[in-house]
Design a protein around this motif. Structure first.
Motif, mmCIF file in Angstrom:
data_model
loop_
_atom_site.group_PDB
_atom_site.id
_atom_site.type_symbol
_atom_site.label_atom_id
_atom_site.label_comp_id
_atom_site.label_asym_id
_atom_site.label_seq_id
_atom_site.Cartn_x
_atom_site.Cartn_y
_atom_site.Cartn_z
ATOM 1 N N GLY A 208 4.706 1.391 -9.120
ATOM 2 C CA GLY A 208 3.810 0.249 -9.297
ATOM 3 C C GLY A 208 3.254 -0.375 -8.033
ATOM 4 O O GLY A 208 2.894 -1.566 -8.037
ATOM 5 N N ILE A 209 3.167 0.393 -6.946
ATOM 6 C CA ILE A 209 2.607 -0.150 -5.702
ATOM 7 C C ILE A 209 1.124 -0.498 -5.950
ATOM 8 O O ILE A 209 0.357 0.344 -6.418
ATOM 9 N N PRO A 210 0.719 -1.737 -5.641
ATOM 10 C CA PRO A 210 -0.614 -2.211 -6.066
ATOM 11 C C PRO A 210 -1.791 -1.373 -5.562
ATOM 12 O O PRO A 210 -2.728 -1.125 -6.305
ATOM 13 N N HIS A 211 -1.741 -0.968 -4.279
ATOM 14 C CA HIS A 211 -2.892 -0.256 -3.707
ATOM 15 C C HIS A 211 -2.450 1.133 -3.245
ATOM 16 O O HIS A 211 -1.479 1.246 -2.484
ATOM 17 N N GLN A 212 -3.163 2.146 -3.669
ATOM 18 C CA GLN A 212 -2.754 3.506 -3.342
ATOM 19 C C GLN A 212 -3.928 4.260 -2.708
ATOM 20 O O GLN A 212 -5.070 4.134 -3.156
ATOM 21 N N VAL B 71 0.851 -1.205 0.000
ATOM 22 C CA VAL B 71 0.000 0.000 0.000
ATOM 23 C C VAL B 71 0.881 1.247 0.000
ATOM 24 O O VAL B 71 1.896 1.295 0.717
ATOM 25 N N ALA B 72 0.483 2.232 -0.790
ATOM 26 C CA ALA B 72 1.137 3.545 -0.733
ATOM 27 C C ALA B 72 0.117 4.570 -0.239
ATOM 28 O O ALA B 72 -0.992 4.634 -0.764
ATOM 29 N N ILE B 73 0.500 5.308 0.781
ATOM 30 C CA ILE B 73 -0.369 6.399 1.251
ATOM 31 C C ILE B 73 0.189 7.696 0.681
ATOM 32 O O ILE B 73 1.362 8.039 0.922
#
Ligand code: ATP
Ligand code: MG
Length: 568
Positions: free
Chosen positions: A523-527, A472-474
């Motif tokens: 390309g982090i799957p969930h943002q 996850v990327a915040i």
């Protein structure tokens, strides 16, 4: 992880020497950095991915009962003299000399070292079967290191070696390793194919390769459109395209073909199809030169040719002077009639009649040539490349082609190494017996590049979930100025981290557009995008890197939403 406490260095420009997309993206995203030709540093970001791949491999190998160990990368030259493989590996071996003038190689593979270990450690059939593996740095001085870590000189390989009392036992472990490789690549999340392969310098009686399907793949994979057959083009059996030889219809005739040197030129000049012509290629032989004859429209398969016992290895075409000396003509006019050397014809060629070939006289060809009546050969072999549209060699369907990246290769070695190095055990009858052996290689660093090659778009990498550096990327908009955004981002970061999710929070002072495009590239799957406007309605935005769709999600459920996505 917070980006300010991490090392994140992305690049906008595409590096000049990066020909394929995975190499470009690995440099741009800051996963690897080049040190020298075929030598790369893995950054903290890249290493996170590499270690995920390693761990999946390790877990699956352990499940299969293989035992992890670690051998030295540096190997005494004497071991390689025992197996006589120095020549097989040729210039790929990196030689090292120590202060006492002793010679070593930096290991390109470890058959010799493991066989030496086993001959000292294993002496009874009761200790068999056994399967050892390691995950370790190899060095091969590749002629053309390229495509970044896809074909580098230093790379990480998982290599396993199994030892057995019988061929039957070897077969069992070989099949288990095949299943393990299938499980590994499935878990990494890549589309692949297992194909029949040439065994090359490793040797042995049979082998299969695992290829990740990608357009940039260096290997051509031939597969049946309706059946199970699949093989590397190097290995793919090419059947005869003529079921039997027709009786001669034409008389032999010598024709003048001035300056017509290629098959295309000759067939155009004579107004015939290339399928009516043959191509005679002269190569260095063991005792005498060898002529390798394929149909005009076919290409010689150099791996098959190199494996012929009468042909010198590595394969070398005769040069113009040698051709002239042997035939009296230029390369464009070589033919099979009265050719004084060992002649090997392809299966299709053996069934041709009324064909056209060079006359062994510069600027002349023969038409209406027929075997037996006009010319003869010594032996028929499968020496051409199979082609799309050929019947599949197992009789089921027609061959198609796909491009593949070789990520794994499994071999049945038999007793090649154990006999050469005297690795024996006492069998049940108390008699000494050479062990049967298998080996199983997997390119760990290459796997990362292959994953990107198969999973990207024009914005960047799209990591398969199980090997993403972070799940996850915040992405807070205005983290530095908006106390509310900062609080929301920090809270979510804390909650996800506590839940064991790998999350990266971008707390850099950068423009929103810059941050967004960085994370598209990474390309982090969930943002999760957190901004004041959405927060007014107690919302944040969720974006999937796969389809780039953005949806509003209430702050109350975003944590649960992400946990569900990450676990899916
Ligand atoms: P290739 O045909 O690509 O040169 P190989 O047949 O020489 O590979 P193996 O000896 O079977 O390779 O090695 C096992 C695995 O190690 C390969 O399947 C591949 O994934 C990986 N590998 C081999 N050479 C390299 C390299 N130069 N760079 C990165 N990975 C490599
Ligand atoms: Mg191979």
């Amino acid at each position: 992880m917070r980006t300010t406490a991490f090392h994140l260095v992305t690049r906008k420009e595409t590096p000049q020497d990066a020909e394929i997309i995975s190499h470009q993206l690995m440099i741009r995203a800051g996963l690897i950095r080049k040190l020298g030709a075929g030598l790369y540093t893995w950054t903290p970001l890249g290493l996170r991915v590499l270690q995920k791949v390693e761990n999946i491999i390790r877990e699956e190998m352990n499940v299969a009962g293989a035992l992890e160990m670690l051998m030295p990368a540096v190997q005494p030259k004497e071991l390689w003299q025992e197996t006589g493989r120095i020549e097989d590996f040729g210039g790929q071996l990196l030689a090292i000399r120590d202060r006492a003038e002793r010679d070593y190689f930096f290991g390109p593979t470890h058959e010799e070292v493991i066989t030496d270990f086993v001959r000292h450690e294993v002496n009874s059939y009761k200790q068999l079967p056994i399967n050892f593996y390691q995950i370790q740095t190899k060095f091969r001085d590749e002629i053309r290191p390229r495509f970044g870590v896809m074909r580098s000189r230093e790379f990480i390989m998982k290599d396993a070696y199994s030892f057995h009392l019988s061929q039957e036992s070897l077969e069992t472990t070989y099949q288990a390793m095949k299943q393990t490789y299938t499980n590994i690549i499935n878990r990494i999340g890549l589309e692949f194919r297992c194909v029949l392969a040439d065994s090359g310098a490793i040797g042995g009686s049979g082998s299969q390769e695992f290829h990740v399907i990608a357009d940039s793949g260096e290997d051509a994979i031939m597969y049946s459109d309706t059946g199970e057959y699949a093989a590397n083009l190097e290995k793919c059996e090419a059947v005869s395209l003529l079921s039997e030889r027709a009786t001669p219809q034409q008389a032999l005739e010598k024709v003048h073909t001035p300056e017509q040197k290629s098959i295309d030129a000759v067939s155009q000049f004579l107004q015939v199809e290339a399928t009516q012509t043959i191509k005679t290629l002269l190569v260095e032989g063991i005792d005498e030169p060898v002529a390798l004859v394929v149909r005009g429209d076919h290409s010689l398969n150099e791996v098959k040719a190199n494996n012929l016992t009468s042909v010198a290895s590595p394969l070398r075409m005769l040069n113009d002077d040698e051709i002239k000396q042997l035939t009296g003509c230029d390369a464009g006019s070589i033919g099979v009639k009265d050719l004084n050397c060992h002649i090997i014809v392809d299966r299709t060629v053996a069934n041709m009649s009324d064909f056209i070939c060079g006359a062994n006289e510069t600027n002349y060809h023969f038409t209406g040539v027929n075997w037996e009546r006009d010319a003869s050969y010594h032996i028929v072999e499968d020496i051409r490349d199979a082609q799309v549209g050929d019947p599949s060699p197992d009789g089921l369907g027609t061959l198609q082609v796909a491009r593949g990246i070789e990520v794994g290769h499994i071999f049945q070695l038999g007793s090649k190494y154990s006999e050469a190095m005297n690795a024996v055990v006492l069998n049940e009858q108390g008699k000494s017996q050479a062990m049967e052996m298998g080996c199983y290689g997997m390119g760990v660093t290459r796997m990362v590049a292959a994953a990107i090659e198969q999973n990207h778009d024009d914005k960047g990498i799209i990591w398969p979930a199980n090997i993403a550096p972070f799940s996850v990327a915040i992405l807070p908009m205005n983290y530095q100025k908006s106390e509310r955004v900062k609080r929301a981002a920090d809270e979510l970061y804390k909650a996800l981290t506590a839940a064991g999710i790998e999350v990266i929070l971008d707390d850099r002072k950068v423009r929103p557009g810059f941050m967004m495009s960085d994370f598209e590239l990474l390309g982090i799957p969930h943002q999760v995008i957190i901004g004041d406007r959405a927060l007014d309605e107690n919302n944040v935005e969720y974006r999937s890197r796969v389809n780039m769709e953005t949806t509003k999600v209430s702050r109350d459920i975003i944590e649960a939403h992400l946990k569900e996505k990450v676990q899916a």
